[in-house]
Design an enzyme around this catalytic site. Structure first.
Site, short mmCIF file in Angstrom:
data_model
loop_
_atom_site.label_atom_id
_atom_site.label_comp_id
_atom_site.label_asym_id
_atom_site.label_seq_id
_atom_site.Cartn_x
_atom_site.Cartn_y
_atom_site.Cartn_z
N CYS A 1 0.83 -1.25 0.05
CA CYS A 1 -0.19 0.03 0.01
C CYS A 1 0.72 1.29 -0.06
CB CYS A 1 -1.05 0.23 1.16
SG CYS A 1 -2.02 -1.30 1.48
N HIS B 1 -2.73 6.62 4.09
CA HIS B 1 -1.57 5.72 4.55
C HIS B 1 -0.36 6.26 4.12
CE1 HIS B 1 -1.29 1.06 5.20
NE2 HIS B 1 -1.33 1.67 6.03
CA CA Z 1 -3.14 -2.11 -0.76
#
Ligand code: CA
Length: 531
Positions: A116, A173
């Site tokens: 990610c 994130h």
């Molecule tokens: Ca991901």
């Protein structure tokens, strides 16, 4: 690449003796650096002229640069979408995504990073994660301390300087602290979830943590760990909680994100400024909790599959909002995923037909869906096997904005301007080389159909379930000589064939050397393993 040189080079295969490459064969193409600090690109004058003319005509017609919408799904596999051979065949129909792909350009070789945070960083910076140090998610409570995006150089910041309204909606994130939040690194406004979906729910599962969930005191203590909510904020502010998330309300997160994005799109209807909308979904990261309207609505009736049906619907709502507000013909929509499916979460995970999964540098970890749709500008029905790295969104978006002069000059930019690939009716990719990195380790590269890996990854690859490992491919080991695959005849990377392809080795080796040289010219902020 000492390991590559371990494969003996035949005398006849000197790169200098190579015949002229054909136009579309990228194997022997000679990319050129437009700037000394940028990844060299294949020069394609005819398509670049077509794209420039098309952009200039659109600017005359609409009075400003085009809107740009990046839709980033989470942990969705290459094979989940019907148009990529999935859909109902793997338990969840995706009619909207299929229709959008058919109406635009479907890319079969779009590449993310293996997980990610690194992928999200590449989109924001146009740089490989080793050049920014954003190799892994920041942990809850981890402070700035030099990590995080450089707010001066992000894609939204550059677009804002070029006159764009910039909006981030959804999963971030890239840091939870104030200075790292989207609205403080280039976006005017942010509405979304700062970390990964499972951070909000996994600890609350009674089967995972009965010691917490059944003890009111411990439960209250754990809930203070981080902000369990959709947060919202504008530039200069710290984002504030606006929608609490628990294991029930999380079902509504993608609906809330979509409603916010739709309101933003509708509100931009009469704007004199173009916008950049970064729309990063919660789904379909495990654990999936489908919205009540979609629970049990997939053919498979599993949570991941129901959420795929929901995501397809939500992305259709974004497209519909652009159409309803008369902005579809001045908007590029690029739809992709941030990495391959998370195999260890089975059965709450997606599908890839390739080897490996999230975390690996095998194709299953990094080859993701890539759809470019622009009504009236990108010719419908196009498909291409050309290479497109998600870093390329950076330079491509700046060209669409008429702001390629804003490309940073003080750091190495891995992004290539692919605007002509996307816009010209017969455009071809300008990227010759795809690089594979896992954490700080150089794993290998791909040119045309040939991929060499110089490191291997240990991951569980059997039919037992549940699996025990927390994440695929956390261990990398060097391989003597490397592995060479032909991805056209061996897309599952089952047959390493270096001994049969010795003439090819110097070509790949030369590209690896050139890549290595960029780290000498521009020292990375973290230790790296090149060989
Ligand atoms: Ca991901």
């Amino acid at each position: 690449m000492a390991l590559l040189t371990a494969i003996a080079l035949p005398v006849c295969a000197q790169p200098g003796n190579a015949p002229q490459a054909t136009t579309d064969d990228t194997f022997l193409a000679k990319p050129q650096a437009e700037r000394p600090n940028q990844e060299p690109a294949i020069v394609r004058p005819a398509q670049e002229k077509v794209a420039a003319e098309r952009l200039s005509e659109l600017r005359r017609q609409f009075g400003h640069a085009p809107n740009i919408v990046v839709v980033l799904m989470d942990d969705v596999g290459w094979g989940d979408l019907g148009v990529y051979g999935g859909g109902d065949a793997v338990g969840a129909a995706t009619p909207n995504l299929d229709q959008i792909a058919h109406a635009g350009l479907q890319l079969s070789n779009t590449y993310s990073q293996p997980s990610c945070t690194p992928t999200r960083a590449t989109i924001m910076t146009g740089q490989l994660p080793v050049r920014t140090g954003l190799l892994r998610p920041m942990l809850p409570g981890e402070g700035a301390n030099g990590r995080g995006l450089d707010a001066k150089a992000t894609l939204p910041q550059k677009l804002r300087e070029a006159g764009y309204v910039t909006r981030a909606v959804g999963k971030w994130h890239l840091g939870t602290f104030k200075e790292a939040q989207p609205q403080n690194v280039g976006f005017d406004h942010y509405y979304g979830i700062l970390t990964s979906s499972d951070d909000y729910t996994a600890w609350r599962e009674p089967w995972r943590n009965p010691d917490l969930v059944t003890d009111p005191v411990r439960n209250a203590w754990a809930a203070k760990g981080e902000t369990m909510a959709i947060v919202e904020g504008s530039s200069g502010e710290e984002a504030k909680p606006v929608f609490p998330i628990d294991n029930d309300s999380i079902r509504f997160v993608d609906e809330k994100l979509t409603e916010h994005a739709v309101r933003f799109i509708e509100g931009s209807k009469d704007s004199k400024q173009p916008f950049f909308l970064y729309f990063a979904t919660r789904g379909a990261h495990n654990d999936n909790y489908p919205h009540p309207d979609f629970a049990g609505k997939s053919l498979a009736k599993y949570p991941y599959k129901d959420v795929m049906v929901e995501l397809d619907h939500r992305i259709g709502e974004i497209r519909d909002a652009l159409e309803r507000s008369g902005q579809l013909e001045n908007t590029l929509i690029f739809i992709t995923s941030d990495n391959g499916p998370f195999a260890e979460a089975f059965p709450d995970t997606g599908h890839t037909p390739f080897r490996g999964a999230k975390g690996t540098s095998y194709e299953g970890g990094v080859r993701v869906p890539g759809i470019a749709y622009w009504k009236g500008t990108i010719k419908e029905g196009r498909v291409s096997a050309g290479l497109f790295d998600l870093t390329d969104l950076y330079a491509t978006a700046l060209t669409l904005a008429g702001a390629s002069d804003k490309l940073p000059g003080d750091r190495f930019i891995d992004s290539i301007d692919q605007s002509s690939f996307l816009l010209a009716d017969s455009g071809a990719s300008r990227r010759r080389t795809q690089y594979y990195w896992a954490g700080n380790a150089f794993m290998g590269l791909r040119i045309a159909e040939f991929k060499v890996l110089i490191r291997d990854q240990n991951y569980q690859h059997d039919d037992t379930w549940p699996r025990n490992s927390p994440f695929q491919a956390t261990v990398q080991s060097s391989m003597y000589g490397g592995k060479l695959f032909n991805l056209l005849i061996d897309p599952k990377e089952e047959h390493a064939m270096a001994p049969l392809k010795q003439p090819h080795i110097p070509v790949l080796l030369q590209a690896a050397k050139q890549h290595a040289a960029t780290f000498k010219a521009f020292a990375p902020p973290v230790p790296i393993q090149l060989q």
